[in-house]
Every structure is written in C-alpha cells, then in structure tokens.
Enzyme design. Structure first.
Site, mmCIF file in Angstrom:
data_model
loop_
_atom_site.group_PDB
_atom_site.id
_atom_site.type_symbol
_atom_site.label_atom_id
_atom_site.label_comp_id
_atom_site.label_asym_id
_atom_site.label_seq_id
_atom_site.Cartn_x
_atom_site.Cartn_y
_atom_site.Cartn_z
ATOM 1 C CE1 TYR A 292 66.948 66.792 72.247
ATOM 2 C CE2 TYR A 292 68.704 67.745 70.873
ATOM 3 C CZ TYR A 292 67.879 66.801 71.556
ATOM 4 O OH TYR A 292 68.502 65.339 71.251
ATOM 5 C CB ALA B 217 68.531 45.183 79.654
ATOM 6 C CE LYS B 218 62.178 46.169 81.678
ATOM 7 N NZ LYS B 218 60.874 46.980 82.445
ATOM 8 C CG ASP C 93 42.347 80.360 110.861
ATOM 9 O OD1 ASP C 93 42.943 80.605 112.190
ATOM 10 O OD2 ASP C 93 42.810 79.828 110.061
ATOM 11 C CE1 TYR C 94 45.943 88.250 110.805
ATOM 12 C CE2 TYR C 94 47.696 86.790 111.140
ATOM 13 C CZ TYR C 94 47.036 87.993 111.008
ATOM 14 O OH TYR C 94 47.921 89.054 110.265
ATOM 15 C CG ASP D 125 44.667 77.241 107.573
ATOM 16 O OD1 ASP D 125 44.270 77.884 108.570
ATOM 17 O OD2 ASP D 125 45.788 76.610 107.771
HETATM 18 O O1 LIG Z 1 65.507 62.395 71.975
HETATM 19 P P1 LIG Z 1 67.131 62.298 72.144
HETATM 20 O O2 LIG Z 1 67.725 63.567 72.862
HETATM 21 O O3 LIG Z 1 67.521 62.034 70.972
HETATM 22 O O4 LIG Z 1 67.284 61.276 73.144
HETATM 23 C C1 LIG Z 1 66.750 59.858 73.100
HETATM 24 C C2 LIG Z 1 65.795 59.584 74.402
HETATM 25 O O5 LIG Z 1 66.643 59.146 75.261
HETATM 26 C C3 LIG Z 1 66.118 59.225 76.560
HETATM 27 O O6 LIG Z 1 65.672 57.841 77.014
HETATM 28 C C4 LIG Z 1 64.976 57.357 78.175
HETATM 29 O O7 LIG Z 1 63.830 56.496 78.202
HETATM 30 C C5 LIG Z 1 63.873 55.281 78.133
HETATM 31 C C6 LIG Z 1 62.533 54.709 78.148
HETATM 32 O O8 LIG Z 1 61.860 55.197 79.311
HETATM 33 C C7 LIG Z 1 64.736 54.690 79.452
HETATM 34 O O9 LIG Z 1 64.766 53.194 79.238
HETATM 35 C C8 LIG Z 1 66.051 55.418 79.247
HETATM 36 O O10 LIG Z 1 66.792 55.084 80.467
HETATM 37 C C9 LIG Z 1 66.180 57.007 79.326
HETATM 38 O O11 LIG Z 1 67.385 57.344 79.225
HETATM 39 C C10 LIG Z 1 65.148 60.488 76.964
HETATM 40 O O12 LIG Z 1 64.426 60.191 78.389
HETATM 41 C C11 LIG Z 1 64.233 60.363 75.894
HETATM 42 O O13 LIG Z 1 63.395 61.735 76.254
HETATM 43 C C12 LIG Z 1 64.774 60.826 74.827
HETATM 44 O O14 LIG Z 1 63.925 61.092 73.512
HETATM 45 MG MG LIG Z 2 44.588 78.867 110.381
#
Ligand SMILES: O=P(O)(O)OC[C@H]1O[C@H](O[C@H]2O[C@H](CO)[C@@H](O)[C@H](O)[C@H]2O)[C@H](O)[C@@H](O)[C@@H]1O
Ligand SMILES: [Mg+2]
Ligand SMILES: O=c1ccn([C@@H]2O[C@H](COP(=O)(O)OP(=O)(O)O)[C@@H](O)[C@H]2O)c(=O)[nH]1
Length: 724
Positions: A86, A377-378, A497-498, A678
């Site tokens: 991780y 943002a959303k 075929d080869y 192939d």
């Molecule tokens: O699990 P962590 O290591 O604590 O990190 C948190 C998550 O961060 C990332 O998020 C992403 O996904 C969002 C939704 O699709 C997207 O909006 C954002 O831009 C990305 O950064 C990461 O991808 C996740 O796997 C983590 O769990």
């Molecule tokens: Mg061939």
C-alpha cells in the site's frame, strides 16, 4: 440470484480500535464516498481492507461479522503488506507515476513482490465469495493485476475494471520496470473504464505499444478475448447532497459557522493530504491575492480542510510540514485581532458539516495539479440549492471535462489563479446562478447511479459481443470428435500455416526458426503414411527449404506461388511476372524512410513491407497510407495487396493459399482435412475447403471462416501431439 462483487483496496468503512472497543466510521476519498451509495442494493458485496491490523482470530471474526451485516467482506492485511504493497508499490510507485510526479516514484522489487502477493490475496478472497453467475467489479490502481488473476481461475467470469486515477502517457508508463505486466493484468477484465477519454487514449496507446495488440473503436483483441475500453466519468449521489442541503441539521451548522465568521466571505478548499492536490500552490495564490488586492484583507478567509492521508509515506509527511509552515507564515503576516486569513483544519469532517461548508462557501477552490476526477467539485455543486457560489477548477482534474461552466485555471499559473479568485469574488449573482444551474443539470443527471448503470450495461454488452463474435472454441468435445474422424480416415491432409500457428511471432522474422520440439512433432506426423503434411506459408521458399526442407513434408510457399511435394523439386504455381517489382520497390523504400523500424522483405514474386518493429501507432497510420497508395498504383496491373499481421504484401493477383490448397485437394482426394492458420491469408485456405473440414483459427479474431479456434501456437502443438 447473481450479485455484483465490488473489490477495492479500502472498504467504505474504516474500523478503529478505541478504549470502548471497535469503532466503524465511513472512509474518506472519492472511491469510497462515490460508490458508497450503491453497494448495499441487490445483495451486492464489497470486498476490501478494513483499515486496521487485526491478528487475533477472535477479533477478526468480530470484525468480519459486523461488516457482513453491512454487505462487506474484509481482506485482512499485515503491517508488512501495508508497508510494501500500500505505502510502497501503490502509493510510492503507481500513484506518483500515474499523476506525473515521477520524481517522487520509487522502483523497489520487494514492493513489487508484495503488490503481486496482495493482489493474489484479494483474488483468493473474491474466489471464495463469488459464484459463477456473479459480476466482479475491480476498482483502482492498487489492484491492477487482479483482473488477470481472476480470469486465469475463472475463464468465463464477468469481470469489470475501473481506474479512478489518471492513466498516464505511455512515456511515463514505460519508465516502470513492470509497465507491461500491469497492462496485461488489467486486460483480464471484459470492460475497462476510465474517467475521461484522455486517460482511455493513453491506455490504448500503451496496450498497442507495449503488447502489440490490435485495437479498433476501443476494442482490444487479445489472443483469447475481445476487451472493451471506454470512458465513464464518475458522478455522485446528487440527491443525498441536495436533500442534506435542505435539512435542519445542516441549516443549523451553517448558521453557527456564519455567526462565528461574521460577514467574512469564504473561499473553501477540501482535499485529502496529497501532493497531487496543489494545496501549497493554492496557499501561495491566496497569499498573492492578499498582497495584490489588499481590498480583500479582512473581507475574505480561506477555509481549508486537509484530511489526513497516507502520512506514513515520506512525501506526504513532508507536504504536511510544508502546509503547516505556509499557513503559519501567511496567517502571522496578515492576521488581525478580529480576522484570520486562513482557517486550517487537519482532520476529516462528518457528512452534515461538510455539506454545511459547501453551502457556506462563496467560492470553492479546487486546484489539483492532477486528479482522476475530483468529487469535491461535484459535491459543492450539488449542495448549492440556492445556486450562489463560484467553482474555480483546475483544468487537470477529470471533472473539468464536464464542468466547463466553472472558472477553469491552470493550477501552476499563480497569476491566473489569483485573478480567478478576484473574478470569482466579484462575479455578479446572475452569472453565478447561470453557471451553477448549468453545472447542476449535468451533475444531477449523470449521478453515481447512472454511472453504475452505464458501466454494467456496457459490461453485459462486452460479454454478449464476445459470445456472438468468436468462432467456437476447439473444446474437449470437438477435439474428441476430431480425433475420432482422424482415426477413421486413411488419406489425411494436414495444412499447417507456419508463423503465428506452429511458432509464435518474433520481432525479427528470421529468428522464428523451428525449435527441436516442432521438428520432432512434424517428423512424427509425416512418418505416418496415411498423412500428407503440408506447410502452407507466406514465407519465401529458400527459408522454408533451409528450416524444414529435410523433413518429409509438402510445401506451399509465398502464399501459393511456389509448390513442392515431398521428395520433389520446387515449381511455380503458374507462369508469373516479377517485372512490376522494380516499379513498386521505390514506393516501399519511401515508406521505410518515413517509418523508422520498418523494413522490406523481397521474395521471388512478391514484395512485403514489415512494420512490427515500428512505433505501433505510426505503423498503423503509415500502413493505411501505403494501402491507398498501392491500390491506386496496382489497379490495372493484375496485382493484389494483402494485409497480414503487421505486414503488407504485394503479389500477383489470383494466387493465394486457397488456390494452392485446392490443388492439393484434387491431388490427394483426402477423406480428412485439418487446416490451421492465424491470419487474414489463412482465411483463403479455410474458404477453399469443404464444410466438413476441420478449420481452426489460431487466436480469437472477431471474424473468421474457421469452424473452431484455439488460443495460440502452444495449443496447436498440443493438438498435433494428440494426433501422433
Ligand atoms: O484509500 P486511501 O489511500 O486513503 O485514498 C483515498 C482514495 O483516493 C483516491 O481517489 C480517487 O477516486 C476518486 C473517485 O473516482 C477521484 O475523484 C479522485 O480523483 C481519485 O484520486 C484513490 O483513487 C482511491 O483508491 C483511494 O481509496
Ligand atoms: Mg501465420
Ligand atoms: O472530511 C472529509 C472531507 C472530504 N471527504 C470526502 O472525500 C472525497 C474526496 O474525493 P475526491 O474525488 O475529491 O478526491 P480523492 O480523495 O478521492 O483523491 C469526497 O467525496 C469528500 O466528500 C470526506 O469524506 N471527509
């Protein structure tokens, strides 16, 4: 009933150990919050890491039971695994590389080993849970190898994969020692999704460059399956924010905040602690605003939430210090007794308070250097039921593709950022409302439920397509029938075929010579007086003679131009001309000069342009060009232009593997025919044979005349061995 099994590194619930016992809290981060709304429906299950170390089996049991009640299944990871898989490979190698921070990336083989091992651990956990009918949906960069691992264990499974972070340019991916393994791992899925078309484009480019697979309209032809790739911008649970925004709790929080802040305007910033989020750059821009536009002093505060994340990784710890220091410096410089320029929180907020902050803010400052999507943002947009407020958004967040009514900025351009802040604070209300309403329409419509539905529909479509397009696999039953018919026959014709059939492809065609195993196989097949074994190839006769001429085989060379029966001399299929070569050779030479890595092969009665060693994309473009060019030049010349596997061949019209095969049919009058091939040119052989012939396509192409297919030359050899 079939279910969906969601698999991600982190579960949407984080478990903590407290003095009172185990505590279960929602996880932060876009993936957990985004998908968190959907997994509970329809009996679905979410498999992932619960966020704490549990060694004690009794405690593991307690955690498992508690999570099971909420449709989750834990994968317990050890401290070493978290360090190497991780913090190590996922967040010190993949995360920086995929976000274009290669200067932060480490390349450590132990981390890679741990990454492989933990992906295997997830694989076992999913297999223990998933039935054959279930759909498996793998999430994100921590599990790039999982789709392929699952595919190996369950060839028929329905597997989707979604990447939540950017997919970088091939130029970055190729820096990774394990780039090709990662791409191959993803290709175990039936559908691969990205937030934007840009990320998808990079992925397809990596697939064609690193693995040489052919791609058309977002469909990748692997040797075994067609894999669909598409862009699915992720949405949020819009209603949840909209409803919360109108709730009394949120109203009460908002009122309390407003009272504390008096009439100061609020610029809001919310992210996990991450160097990709541009937090330091944002602070510097805010400092510049106070410097260059002193009229905003005591009028505006930056309310900044930084959610602790990955703080065991050195670059995150360093960033934390940098932010602390910047905030301290700016506050010390500008604060007054009654005003704090930056209100800084290093912790996470509960949902209701988060929504209150979104509602309170005059401006949301979302300025990542790179961001897969960015859900903050959303969420800001969905919470603004009164439609007042301005979103400043980095053009390098995935969300920028959809949210074109935001003030889009380049986060490294501090001047632009400062002016956008000023503009946002001065924006008239009617313009705020127009922009916000437009963005709300979009975010409301493409919410996370629509996103999931679309992904699942496309996944089902990909599966259906695979079923209708592929020729029948030469399975155990068909093989048995083939063997029975073979046994019963006395005049058997084997058309082999080869390249791509008896041997795999090689970058340098001259290196694809037969190995010992193949020589033995062919010798034994030909030793049976009831067999007539024909090598039917596009290769020149000299090479075939040198490699296989000493065996008791028949030959069809140059796609039917040269013929030879065992023990006899080579002869031409018919009188042919080769004088056209001098006119066309200069054209091919021009394409060699224009396409580094390509080269010409000259045979007695044909010319071939090879582009396997050229850049995959350039090669494909030049090939289209060359074909147009050649079709024009050869239209009156009784020549044909053939397309093979990364080759274009010009030869006399009317002669192909099919016409040559027909000669052997009338000569040998066989009572059993097996043809293996192939590429495009082998389709001519298949077409020339009777419907009861065993025609076998090597590789899974979208369309073939063959009755059966096998995966690769390894399978071909297995089949031939069974004939002996
Ligand atoms: O699990 P962590 O290591 O604590 O990190 C948190 C998550 O961060 C990332 O998020 C992403 O996904 C969002 C939704 O699709 C997207 O909006 C954002 O831009 C990305 O950064 C990461 O991808 C996740 O796997 C983590 O769990
Ligand atoms: Mg061939
Ligand atoms: O105190 C907080 C602050 C933020 N978030 C959530 O964290 C997610 C951040 O997702 P985003 O896509 O913006 O970026 P990521 O962290 O996934 O890279 C959003 O859903 C926020 O609502 C949270 O749960 N608690």
């Amino acid at each position: 009933m079939s279910r969906t099994i969601i698999v991600s590194n982190r579960l949407p619930t984080k478990v903590h150990r407290t003095a009172e016992g185990l505590d279960f809290q929602p996880s932060e981060g876009g993936l957990a919050t985004g998908l968190g709304s959907i997994y509970r429906s329809d009996n679905n299950v979410w498999v992932g890491w619960p966020g704490l170390f549990v060694d004690d089996p009794t405690e593991q049991h307690t955690v498992t039971e508690r999570l099971r009640a909420n449709s989750m299944a834990p994968v317990f990871l050890t401290e070493d695994e978290i360090r190497d898989y991780y913090e190590g490979f996922s967040n010190s190698t993949l995360w920086p590389t995929f976000h274009y921070f290669t200067q932060f990336a480490t390349y450590n083989d132990e981390h890679w080993q741990a990454y492989v091992a933990v992906n295997e651990k997830f694989c076992a956990a999913v297999l223990a849970l998933a039935g054959p009918e279930d759909t498996i949906w793998v999430q994100d960069y921590q599990l790039l190898l999982l789709p392929e691992m699952l595919r190996r264990a369950r060839p028929q499974a329905t597997i989707g994969f979604f990447l939540h972070i950017p997919f970088p340019s091939y130029e970055l991916l190729r820096v990774l020692p394990w780039g090709a393994d990662l791409v191959r791992g993803m290709l175990g899925a039936d559908l691969i999704g990205f937030h934007t078309y840009g990320y998808m484009r990079h992925f397809l480019s990596a697939v064609s460059r690193m693995l040489g697979l052919s791609i058309q309209n977002g469909q990748i032809e692997t040797p075994t399956r067609t894999v669909l790739v598409d862009a699915f911008p992720m949405g949020i649970d819009y209603q949840r924010y909209e409803l919360a925004a109108a709730s009394p709790v949120v109203e009460e929080h908002q009122r309390a905040y407003r009272e504390a802040l008096r009439d100061v305007r609020v610029v809001l910033s919310i992210d996990r602690l991450d160097y990709t989020k541009g937090i330091a750059q944002r602070l510097l821009a805010f400092e510049q605003l106070l410097l260059r536009h002193p009229e905003w002093r005591e009028q505006v505060s930056l309310l900044m939430v930084v959610v602790p994340s990955r703080d065991q990784v050195a670059h995150y710890a360093a960033l934390k210090e940098e932010i602390d220091e910047l905030v301290g410096r700016i506050n010390a410089q500008y604060r007054t007794i009654s005003w704090n320029p930056i209100q800084y929180f290093y912790r996470s907020f509960p949902f209701d308070e988060l929504v209150s902050l979104y509602r309170l803010a005059d401006v949301a400052l979302v300025t990542p250097i790179r961001d897969g999507m960015n859900l903050v943002a959303k969420e800001f947009i969905a919470s603004k039921t009164h439609q007042r407020g301005v979103l400043i958004l980095s053009e390098r967040a995935g969300a920028a593709v959809e949210l074109s009514d935001a003030l889009l900025i380049n986060p490294t351009n501090t001047n632009q950022l400062v002016e956008a802040l000023n503009e946002a604070l001065l924006m008239p209300e009617d313009e705020q409302i127009t922009r916000m309403a437009n963005m709300q329409d979009l975010v409301r419509q493409y919410d996370v439920f629509a996103w999931t539905r679309l992904f699942m529909d496309r996944l089902a479509h990909s599966k259906e397509k695979q079923h209708t397009m592929t020729t029948n696999e030469l399975d155990a039953e068909a093989t048995d029938q083939l063997l029975r018919d073979y046994e019963a026959a006395t005049r058997r014709l084997l058309l082999l075929d080869y390249d791509g059939t008896l041997v795999g492809f090689h970058n340098n065609p001259q290196r694809a010579q037969p190995d010992q195993e193949l020589l033995e196989l062919l010798t034994m097949l030909a030793a049976n007086p009831q067999n007539r074994v024909v090598i039917i190839s596009g290769r020149d006769r000299t090479t075939l003679q040198r490699w296989l001429g000493h065996l008791h085989l028949d030959f069809i060379a140059e796609h039917g131009v040269w013929l030879r029966q065992a023990g006899q001399e080579w002869h031409l299929f018919q009188e042919l001309r080769a004088d056209w070569k001098q006119d066309l050779r200069p054209i091919l030479e021009l394409y060699v000069r224009r396409t580094a890595g390509s080269f010409i092969e000259e045979k007695d009665y044909s010319l071939v342009w090879h582009f396997r060693r050229a850049d995959a994309e350039l090669g494909a473009i030049r090939a289209r060009d060359l074909i147009t060019h050649l079709n024009f030049m050869t239209s009156n010349a009784e020549l044909q232009v053939l397309e093979g596997n990364k080759v274009i061949e010009i030869k006399n019209a009317g002669i192909n593997k099919g016409t040559a095969a027909a000669r052997w049919l009338s000569m040998a009058q066989p009572d059993f025919v097996l043809a293996l091939g192939d590429d495009r040119t082998d389709e001519d052989t298949f077409a020339a044979l009777a419907p009861d012939a065993y025609t076998v396509k090597v590789g899974r192409a979208p369309r073939s005349l063959a009755r059966y297919s096998v995966d690769d030359s390894g399978e071909v050899r297995k089949l031939l061995r069974r004939l002996i």
